[in-house]
Structures are given as structure tokens and as C-alpha cells.
Design a protein around this motif. Structure first.
Motif, short mmCIF file in Angstrom:
data_model
loop_
_atom_site.label_atom_id
_atom_site.label_comp_id
_atom_site.label_asym_id
_atom_site.label_seq_id
_atom_site.Cartn_x
_atom_site.Cartn_y
_atom_site.Cartn_z
N GLN A 20 79.28 19.39 -11.13
CA GLN A 20 80.07 18.47 -12.05
C GLN A 20 78.87 17.48 -12.34
OE1 GLN A 20 82.72 16.54 -9.56
NE2 GLN A 20 84.04 15.47 -10.91
N ILE A 21 78.00 16.92 -11.22
CA ILE A 21 77.61 15.71 -11.07
C ILE A 21 76.55 15.75 -12.79
CG2 ILE A 21 76.40 16.24 -10.09
CD1 ILE A 21 76.27 12.89 -8.81
N LEU A 22 76.75 14.59 -13.04
CA LEU A 22 76.40 14.30 -14.19
C LEU A 22 74.56 13.84 -14.56
CD1 LEU A 22 78.73 13.33 -17.57
CD2 LEU A 22 77.35 15.27 -16.67
N LEU A 23 73.66 13.60 -14.93
CA LEU A 23 72.23 13.28 -14.81
C LEU A 23 71.93 11.71 -14.48
CD1 LEU A 23 69.18 13.04 -15.29
CD2 LEU A 23 69.57 12.60 -17.39
N SER A 24 72.90 11.03 -15.37
CA SER A 24 73.18 9.59 -15.16
C SER A 24 73.51 9.11 -13.52
CB SER A 24 73.51 8.73 -15.98
OG SER A 24 75.35 9.08 -15.95
N ASP A 25 74.77 10.45 -13.19
CA ASP A 25 75.78 9.51 -12.00
C ASP A 25 74.61 10.41 -10.89
OD1 ASP A 25 77.35 8.15 -12.89
OD2 ASP A 25 78.83 9.93 -13.46
N ASN A 26 73.76 11.07 -10.83
CA ASN A 26 73.27 11.85 -9.68
C ASN A 26 71.50 10.93 -9.54
OD1 ASN A 26 71.69 13.98 -8.46
ND2 ASN A 26 71.14 14.68 -9.79
N ALA A 27 71.67 10.28 -10.73
CA ALA A 27 70.66 9.55 -10.48
C ALA A 27 70.59 8.14 -9.54
CB ALA A 27 69.99 8.75 -11.88
N SER A 28 71.41 7.40 -9.91
CA SER A 28 72.59 6.72 -9.38
C SER A 28 72.92 6.70 -8.30
CB SER A 28 73.92 5.61 -9.94
OG SER A 28 72.69 5.28 -11.02
N SER A 29 73.45 7.94 -7.13
CA SER A 29 73.37 8.03 -6.03
C SER A 29 72.20 8.73 -5.69
CB SER A 29 74.49 9.64 -5.97
OG SER A 29 74.69 9.85 -4.56
N LEU A 30 71.01 8.87 -6.27
CA LEU A 30 69.96 9.16 -5.49
C LEU A 30 69.37 7.98 -5.10
CD1 LEU A 30 68.32 10.95 -4.26
CD2 LEU A 30 67.34 12.10 -6.10
N ALA A 31 69.34 7.06 -6.03
CA ALA A 31 68.40 5.45 -5.70
C ALA A 31 69.19 4.66 -4.71
CB ALA A 31 69.03 5.17 -6.82
N VAL A 32 70.62 5.24 -4.29
CA VAL A 32 71.58 4.19 -3.18
C VAL A 32 71.00 5.36 -1.92
CG1 VAL A 32 73.64 4.16 -2.00
CG2 VAL A 32 72.98 3.84 -4.37
N GLN A 33 70.85 6.98 -2.07
CA GLN A 33 70.48 7.82 -0.86
C GLN A 33 68.85 6.72 -0.44
OE1 GLN A 33 70.68 11.28 -1.37
NE2 GLN A 33 72.38 10.80 -2.92
N ALA A 34 67.98 6.69 -1.46
CA ALA A 34 66.97 6.47 -1.39
C ALA A 34 65.97 4.90 -0.74
CB ALA A 34 66.08 6.59 -2.61
N PHE A 35 67.81 4.33 -1.20
CA PHE A 35 67.80 2.34 -0.27
C PHE A 35 67.93 2.82 0.66
CE2 PHE A 35 70.19 -0.99 0.68
CZ PHE A 35 69.42 -2.26 0.60
N LEU A 36 68.60 4.05 1.08
CA LEU A 36 69.99 3.53 2.66
C LEU A 36 68.46 4.75 3.26
CD1 LEU A 36 73.21 4.28 1.97
CD2 LEU A 36 72.69 1.99 2.58
N GLN A 37 67.20 5.63 2.91
CA GLN A 37 66.83 5.98 3.99
C GLN A 37 65.96 4.77 4.33
OE1 GLN A 37 68.00 9.01 5.23
NE2 GLN A 37 66.19 10.42 4.58
N MET A 38 65.11 4.60 3.05
CA MET A 38 64.27 2.98 3.69
C MET A 38 64.68 2.17 4.42
SD MET A 38 62.71 2.73 -0.31
CE MET A 38 62.10 4.93 -1.62
N PHE A 208 63.33 10.85 -9.86
CA PHE A 208 63.61 12.25 -10.01
C PHE A 208 64.19 12.75 -10.14
CE2 PHE A 208 64.53 14.98 -6.38
CZ PHE A 208 63.50 15.23 -5.96
N THR A 209 65.35 12.23 -10.07
CA THR A 209 66.49 13.19 -10.75
C THR A 209 65.98 13.75 -12.11
OG1 THR A 209 67.96 11.81 -10.12
CG2 THR A 209 68.97 13.31 -11.83
N ILE A 210 65.09 13.05 -13.22
CA ILE A 210 64.60 13.31 -15.16
C ILE A 210 63.75 14.20 -14.58
CG2 ILE A 210 64.11 12.45 -16.66
CD1 ILE A 210 65.35 9.78 -16.15
N LEU A 211 63.23 14.22 -13.70
CA LEU A 211 61.85 15.54 -12.90
C LEU A 211 62.17 16.68 -13.00
CD1 LEU A 211 58.58 13.20 -11.91
CD2 LEU A 211 58.75 14.45 -13.74
N THR A 212 63.54 16.31 -12.55
CA THR A 212 64.39 18.13 -11.78
C THR A 212 66.12 18.22 -12.05
OG1 THR A 212 65.31 16.22 -10.16
CG2 THR A 212 63.45 17.78 -9.74
N THR A 213 66.26 17.96 -13.42
CA THR A 213 67.70 18.01 -13.82
C THR A 213 67.04 19.26 -14.82
OG1 THR A 213 68.09 16.48 -13.16
CG2 THR A 213 69.67 17.41 -15.04
#
Length: 263
Positions: A20-38, A208-213
Motif C-alpha cells: 500500500q504505502i507510496l514513495l512520499s509516505d515511505n520517505a517521510s516515515s523512514l525520516a522519522v524512524q532515522a531521527f528516533l534512531q539517532m 534512501f527511499t528514492i534509491l530503493t523504490t
């Protein structure tokens, strides 16, 4: 809420990953995940077909921490800062202003380009966007919701002057954005030298999402691949903050994208 410690059951919600998830939402979700990981804050990723409608802003991702629900990277950064976790406290005022300017650039160029590609490029709309966006729902609801979203995004594109752009012009905007990011990054490990900030999380999420989608063509990812320091930057963050976390349910898993850059 600010005084309470970060709970172990904190959760991040996004749409269904595989279908289901689209490129833009996947990118936004990954950005938040990366921030919390950091920030070294554990989070469980929960996929729900109706995540967009569960969100207080109508946008994903959103986090559920204690009795608080917060959506999108900016408000999440402020929420986390109120709990005593910040990636940009070490920056001076000039650097903070520069960081915000580059974050605006990413949102105005990369995120808008992703939305344009998803909802304004006719081939992508028919072959990828409509089938994925409406996938959890029966006919005719799947088509109704897809067309409703398409109308909403195209109205936004018209308001910001992107509706009349060609795909080639949009790709050129992406290239200019990547060029600016590449120049700012240079040979540093992160945009502000040795420590990541929320800018690094945001840029990583989108690139990352652009490169892997998988899209109809590779034109979008080729724009990013032209800048070797940006692809190296993505690999570095993937290795440091995502590799090895797949089996730990309390942290973000590297499976947040379809495939790793390292394979």
C-alpha cells in the motif's frame, strides 16, 4: 507529558508496507524512524491500512507515545525535544537557520517531486499509485479514495505552480536539490560535520527511499546516483542506524525499505 520518560511501547504508524504505502509516505516515515534512531529512542513500526485516517493531521507517519499522538517530522522533533532529546542543540543560531533552510529545500523540492510523480504522471498513477493506494479497499471504494486523493494533490500542485510542469522539469528540480545537498555535505560524514541532526534524518529518508523504490523508470533514482557522496551518506546511515536491528522488535528495522543499498 514532557516529564515522562520515553516508554518502551512507543509506536510509529504507517500504511501497509508491501502493498500500500507510496514513495512520499515511505520517505517521510523512514525520516522519522532515522531521527528516533539517532536519538536512541526505541520505536515499534506498526502498519495499518487506515493509518492516514488515524493520523491527527491526516498525514503519516505518526507516533503514539504514552497518551500523546504526534504526526510528521517537525512536530515529532519538537515533541522529542520537550522530552530532553535533541540532535541540534550543539549548533549555533546561524547553523540552526541553515539547517532549517535545507530542510525546507528538501520538503519543497524532493517531497513535492515525489507527490508530483505519484499523482500527476499519468503512467505512474495508473500502474503504481491507484493500485497501491486503493489496495486495502473493495471496488468501487478503492477507486473513489484514489481519485479523491489525486484531486487533492493536484489542487495543491496547481496552488504552488507545479501543475504545469513536465516530468523533465520536475526531474531537473530534483537534480538541483541534490546538487545543493551534495555541495553542503562535501566530504563530511554528516551535514554539520561529525554528528547527525534532523536534517540528516530527513535527507536520508527521502534519498534512501528514492534509491530503493521500484518505479516505472529509474530516472528519479539516477538523479541521486549522480552524486556519490549522497549515496555514500545513505549507506553510512543505513549501516550505523539500521543494520542489525531487524530482529529487535523494539527498534526500527532495516526492512523499512524494499531492499538494502548494501546488497
Amino acid at each position: 507529558a514532557a516529564a515522562e520518560p520515553w516508554p518502551e511501547n512507543a509506536a510509529l504508524y504507517q500504511q501497509l508496507k508491501e502493498e500500500q504505502i507510496l514513495l512520499s509516505d515511505n520517505a517521510s516515515s523512514l525520516a522519522v524512524q532515522a531521527f528516533l534512531q539517532m536519538c536512541n529512542l526505541p520505536i515499534r513500526v506498526i502498519c495499518r491500512a487506515n493509518a492516514e485516517y488515524m493520523s491527527p493531521s491526516g498525514k503519516v507517519p505518526f507516533i503514539h507515545v504514552g497518551n500523546q499522538v504526534v504526526s510528521e517530522l517537525g512536530p515529532i522533533v519538537q515533541f522529542v525535544k520537550a522530552k530532553g532529546h535533541s540532535l541540534s542543540d550543539g549548533l549555533d543560531e546561524v547553523q540552526k537557520a541553515e539547517m532549517k533552510a535545507y530542510m525546507e529545500l528538501v520538503n519543497n523540492m524532493l517531497l513535492t517531486a515525489e507527490l508530483y510523480l505519484q499523482w500527476c504522471d499519468d503512467v505512474t498513477v495508473e500502474e503504481i499509485t491507484h493500485p497501491r493506494y486503493g489496495s486495502p479497499y473493495p471496488w468501487p471504494l478503492n477507486r473513489i479514495l484514489s481519485y479523491q486523493k489525486q484531486w487533492e494533490v493536484r489542487r495543491k500542485m496547481k496552488a504552488i505552480g507545479w501543475a504545469g510542469k513536465t516530468l523533465e522539469q520536475v526531474l531537473e528540480d530534483v537534480d538541483q536539490c541534490c546538487h545543493a545537498l551534495s555541495q553542503r555535505l562535501g566530504t563530511q560524514p554528516y551535514f554539520f560535520n561529525k554528528q547527525p541532526t534532523e536534517l540528516d534524518a530527513l535527507v536520508f529518508g527521502h534519498l534512501f527511499t528514492i534509491l530503493t523504490t521500484q518505479l516505472i523508470t529509474d530516472e528519479l533514482s539516477e538523479k541521486v546516483k549522480n552524486y556519490s557522496n549522497l549515496t555514500a551518506f545513505c549507506r553510512r546511515i543505513e549501516q550505523q542506524y539500521f543494520e542489525g536491528h531487524e530482529k529487535d522488535s523494539s527498534t526500527v528495522a532495516a526492512r523499512s525499505s524494499k531492499r538494502s543499498l548494501l546488497r
